[in-house]
Motif scaffolding. Structure first.
Motif, PDB file in Angstrom:
ATOM      1  N   GLU A   1      20.559  36.808  34.844  1.00 12.96           N
ATOM      2  CA  GLU A   1      20.082  37.289  36.109  1.00 12.96           C
ATOM      3  C   GLU A   1      21.193  36.928  37.228  1.00 12.96           C
ATOM      4  OE1 GLU A   1      17.204  38.392  37.297  1.00 12.96           O
ATOM      5  OE2 GLU A   1      16.834  38.677  34.929  1.00 12.96           O
ATOM      6  N   GLN A   2      22.214  35.860  37.138  1.00 20.78           N
ATOM      7  CA  GLN A   2      23.017  35.611  38.040  1.00 20.78           C
ATOM      8  C   GLN A   2      24.131  36.919  37.938  1.00 20.78           C
ATOM      9  OE1 GLN A   2      25.063  31.831  37.392  1.00 20.78           O
ATOM     10  NE2 GLN A   2      25.857  31.970  39.436  1.00 20.78           N
ATOM     11  N   VAL A   3      24.408  37.404  36.766  1.00 21.98           N
ATOM     12  CA  VAL A   3      25.487  38.455  36.677  1.00 21.98           C
ATOM     13  C   VAL A   3      24.694  39.834  37.405  1.00 21.98           C
ATOM     14  CG1 VAL A   3      26.460  40.139  35.048  1.00 21.98           C
ATOM     15  CG2 VAL A   3      26.605  37.548  34.662  1.00 21.98           C
ATOM     16  N   ARG A   4      23.409  39.950  36.916  1.00 20.20           N
ATOM     17  CA  ARG A   4      22.866  41.231  37.490  1.00 20.20           C
ATOM     18  C   ARG A   4      22.779  41.256  39.065  1.00 20.20           C
ATOM     19  NH1 ARG A   4      17.814  42.204  33.069  1.00 20.20           N
ATOM     20  NH2 ARG A   4      19.194  43.018  31.565  1.00 20.20           N
ATOM     21  N   ASP A   5      22.499  39.883  39.827  1.00 19.97           N
ATOM     22  CA  ASP A   5      22.361  39.803  41.007  1.00 19.97           C
ATOM     23  C   ASP A   5      23.752  40.181  41.753  1.00 19.97           C
ATOM     24  OD1 ASP A   5      19.821  39.294  40.878  1.00 19.97           O
ATOM     25  OD2 ASP A   5      20.015  36.979  41.204  1.00 19.97           O
ATOM     26  N   ASN A   6      24.876  39.818  41.014  1.00 17.08           N
ATOM     27  CA  ASN A   6      26.127  40.042  41.441  1.00 17.08           C
ATOM     28  C   ASN A   6      26.867  41.150  40.921  1.00 17.08           C
ATOM     29  OD1 ASN A   6      26.236  37.794  43.225  1.00 17.08           O
ATOM     30  ND2 ASN A   6      26.444  36.585  41.538  1.00 17.08           N
ATOM     31  N   SER A   7      25.919  42.253  40.199  1.00 12.71           N
ATOM     32  CA  SER A   7      26.714  43.342  39.681  1.00 12.71           C
ATOM     33  C   SER A   7      27.521  44.358  40.607  1.00 12.71           C
ATOM     34  CB  SER A   7      25.717  44.011  38.921  1.00 12.71           C
ATOM     35  OG  SER A   7      24.485  44.851  39.960  1.00 12.71           O
ATOM     36  N   LYS A   8      26.979  44.478  41.763  1.00 11.88           N
ATOM     37  CA  LYS A   8      27.766  45.294  42.701  1.00 11.88           C
ATOM     38  C   LYS A   8      29.137  44.820  43.134  1.00 11.88           C
ATOM     39  CE  LYS A   8      27.235  47.411  47.337  1.00 11.88           C
ATOM     40  NZ  LYS A   8      26.714  47.613  48.651  1.00 11.88           N
ATOM     41  N   ILE A   9      29.186  43.465  43.223  1.00 12.94           N
ATOM     42  CA  ILE A   9      30.507  42.772  43.664  1.00 12.94           C
ATOM     43  C   ILE A   9      31.327  42.756  42.390  1.00 12.94           C
ATOM     44  CG2 ILE A   9      31.660  40.415  44.000  1.00 12.94           C
ATOM     45  CD1 ILE A   9      29.041  39.705  45.450  1.00 12.94           C
ATOM     46  N   ILE A  10      30.885  42.395  41.089  1.00 21.63           N
ATOM     47  CA  ILE A  10      31.594  42.657  40.157  1.00 21.63           C
ATOM     48  C   ILE A  10      32.148  44.196  39.562  1.00 21.63           C
ATOM     49  CG2 ILE A  10      31.472  42.525  37.201  1.00 21.63           C
ATOM     50  CD1 ILE A  10      29.084  40.485  37.843  1.00 21.63           C
ATOM     51  N   ARG A  11      31.257  45.153  40.090  1.00 21.23           N
ATOM     52  CA  ARG A  11      31.990  46.552  39.765  1.00 21.23           C
ATOM     53  C   ARG A  11      32.926  46.748  40.809  1.00 21.23           C
ATOM     54  NH1 ARG A  11      29.167  52.005  41.418  1.00 21.23           N
ATOM     55  NH2 ARG A  11      30.233  53.533  40.112  1.00 21.23           N
ATOM     56  N   GLN A  12      32.816  46.147  42.128  1.00 22.06           N
ATOM     57  CA  GLN A  12      33.992  46.447  43.081  1.00 22.06           C
ATOM     58  C   GLN A  12      35.208  45.668  42.642  1.00 22.06           C
ATOM     59  OE1 GLN A  12      32.193  44.738  46.590  1.00 22.06           O
ATOM     60  NE2 GLN A  12      31.300  46.981  47.269  1.00 22.06           N
ATOM     61  N   ALA A  13      35.180  44.643  42.017  1.00 21.39           N
ATOM     62  CA  ALA A  13      36.247  43.788  41.604  1.00 21.39           C
ATOM     63  C   ALA A  13      37.015  44.717  40.483  1.00 21.39           C
ATOM     64  CB  ALA A  13      35.974  42.516  41.137  1.00 21.39           C
ATOM     65  N   LEU A  14      36.039  45.134  39.402  1.00 19.82           N
ATOM     66  CA  LEU A  14      36.717  45.876  38.387  1.00 19.82           C
ATOM     67  C   LEU A  14      37.155  47.156  38.719  1.00 19.82           C
ATOM     68  CD1 LEU A  14      36.541  46.385  35.266  1.00 19.82           C
ATOM     69  CD2 LEU A  14      34.424  47.693  35.672  1.00 19.82           C
ATOM     70  N   ALA A  15      36.511  47.795  39.892  1.00 16.32           N
ATOM     71  CA  ALA A  15      37.228  49.139  40.425  1.00 16.32           C
ATOM     72  C   ALA A  15      38.815  48.708  40.885  1.00 16.32           C
ATOM     73  CB  ALA A  15      36.423  49.516  41.598  1.00 16.32           C
ATOM     74  N   LYS A  16      38.961  47.646  41.585  1.00 14.12           N
ATOM     75  CA  LYS A  16      40.358  47.335  42.125  1.00 14.12           C
ATOM     76  C   LYS A  16      41.449  47.449  40.799  1.00 14.12           C
ATOM     77  CE  LYS A  16      38.868  44.789  46.145  1.00 14.12           C
ATOM     78  NZ  LYS A  16      38.860  43.502  46.914  1.00 14.12           N
ATOM     79  N   ARG A  17      40.769  46.744  39.784  1.00 10.50           N
ATOM     80  CA  ARG A  17      41.633  46.733  38.492  1.00 10.50           C
ATOM     81  C   ARG A  17      41.884  47.863  37.773  1.00 10.50           C
ATOM     82  NH1 ARG A  17      43.178  41.959  35.977  1.00 10.50           N
ATOM     83  NH2 ARG A  17      42.618  40.193  36.962  1.00 10.50           N
ATOM     84  N   ILE A  18      41.022  48.701  37.625  1.00 15.49           N
ATOM     85  CA  ILE A  18      41.289  49.835  36.850  1.00 15.49           C
ATOM     86  C   ILE A  18      41.245  51.231  37.633  1.00 15.49           C
ATOM     87  CG2 ILE A  18      40.111  48.865  34.943  1.00 15.49           C
ATOM     88  CD1 ILE A  18      37.522  50.562  35.292  1.00 15.49           C
ATOM     89  N   ARG A  19      41.248  51.271  39.008  1.00 11.61           N
ATOM     90  CA  ARG A  19      41.311  52.679  39.457  1.00 11.61           C
ATOM     91  C   ARG A  19      42.458  53.452  39.305  1.00 11.61           C
ATOM     92  NH1 ARG A  19      42.274  48.848  44.622  1.00 11.61           N
ATOM     93  NH2 ARG A  19      44.729  49.037  44.674  1.00 11.61           N
ATOM     94  N   LYS A  20      43.452  53.010  39.289  1.00 14.93           N
ATOM     95  CA  LYS A  20      44.489  53.961  38.704  1.00 14.93           C
ATOM     96  C   LYS A  20      44.531  54.420  37.389  1.00 14.93           C
ATOM     97  CE  LYS A  20      46.986  52.465  42.478  1.00 14.93           C
ATOM     98  NZ  LYS A  20      48.148  52.531  43.192  1.00 14.93           N
ATOM     99  N   GLN A  21      43.811  54.221  36.583  1.00 10.78           N
ATOM    100  CA  GLN A  21      43.466  54.477  35.079  1.00 10.78           C
ATOM    101  C   GLN A  21      42.359  55.344  34.797  1.00 10.78           C
ATOM    102  OE1 GLN A  21      43.651  50.676  32.878  1.00 10.78           O
ATOM    103  NE2 GLN A  21      45.230  50.204  33.804  1.00 10.78           N
ATOM    104  N   VAL A  22      41.602  55.361  35.683  1.00  9.63           N
ATOM    105  CA  VAL A  22      40.100  56.164  35.583  1.00  9.63           C
ATOM    106  C   VAL A  22      39.934  56.913  36.739  1.00  9.63           C
ATOM    107  CG1 VAL A  22      39.285  54.516  33.575  1.00  9.63           C
ATOM    108  CG2 VAL A  22      38.639  54.371  35.765  1.00  9.63           C
ATOM    109  N   ARG A  23      38.775  57.905  36.626  1.00  9.24           N
ATOM    110  CA  ARG A  23      38.559  58.671  37.720  1.00  9.24           C
ATOM    111  C   ARG A  23      37.435  58.220  38.354  1.00  9.24           C
ATOM    112  NH1 ARG A  23      39.359  65.121  36.594  1.00  9.24           N
ATOM    113  NH2 ARG A  23      41.559  65.034  36.322  1.00  9.24           N
ATOM    114  N   ILE A  24      36.471  58.105  37.386  1.00  7.74           N
ATOM    115  CA  ILE A  24      34.997  57.316  37.935  1.00  7.74           C
ATOM    116  C   ILE A  24      34.812  55.986  37.352  1.00  7.74           C
ATOM    117  CG2 ILE A  24      32.598  57.571  37.761  1.00  7.74           C
ATOM    118  CD1 ILE A  24      33.307  60.664  37.416  1.00  7.74           C
TER     119      ILE A  24
END
Length: 145
Positions: free
Chosen positions: A65-88
């Motif tokens: 539940e804690q992870v699901r509640d923060n999924s938007k923040i987790i996705r943004q942090a993931l995007a910062k890490r992989i933004r140069k490697q993937v399109r979407i």
């Protein structure tokens, strides 16, 4: 069956999500961060199904539940890490992986079975001794043995 591209992308997501949980967002998870056991990717690479293991966590459902509640923040942090490697950046859907709990349950069930052990005395017992191969049936009347 997943393609090689899906497998490579799943591996990349698993490594980077683990780094996000441990390094970028440790304040969201007091104690131990959740472990990632498996990542499954849709064929269009738009949806990632992430299975979290709760071996070290005391209560897996609250962690989920804690992870699901923060999924938007987790996705943004993931995007910062992989933004140069993937399109979407894929949509992240989290599930609880209960395979370890199931394995522990099956181990307990198998531990309670009463299976008699064979001993060397049983091997020498004439009642259980093997009589050798069975006799071959005669197929024709004139067949000799």
């Amino acid at each position: 069956m997943e393609s090689k591209r899906q497998q490579k992308f799943a591996s990349l997501l698993q490594q980077d999500l683990a780094a996000v949980f441990q390094r970028d967002l440790p304040h969201l998870f007091p104690g131990l961060p959740p472990g990632i056991s498996t990542v499954r990717i849709s064929p269009d690479l738009g949806v990632a199904r992430i299975y979290l293991s709760s071996l070290l966590a005391s209560n897996g459902s609250t962690m989920l539940e804690q992870v699901r509640d923060n999924s938007k923040i987790i996705r943004q942090a993931l995007a910062k890490r992989i933004r140069k490697q993937v399109r979407i950046i894929p949509e992240l859907v989290f599930f609880l992986d209960d395979s370890a709990a199931y394995a522990a349950h099956m181990d307990a069930v198998l531990g309670t079975l009463d299976i008699p052990a064979t001993t060397p005395e049983d091997a020498n017992d004439p009642k259980t001794e093997d009589k050798g191969p069975a006799a071959r049936p005669k197929l024709f009347a004139d067949e000799d043995e």
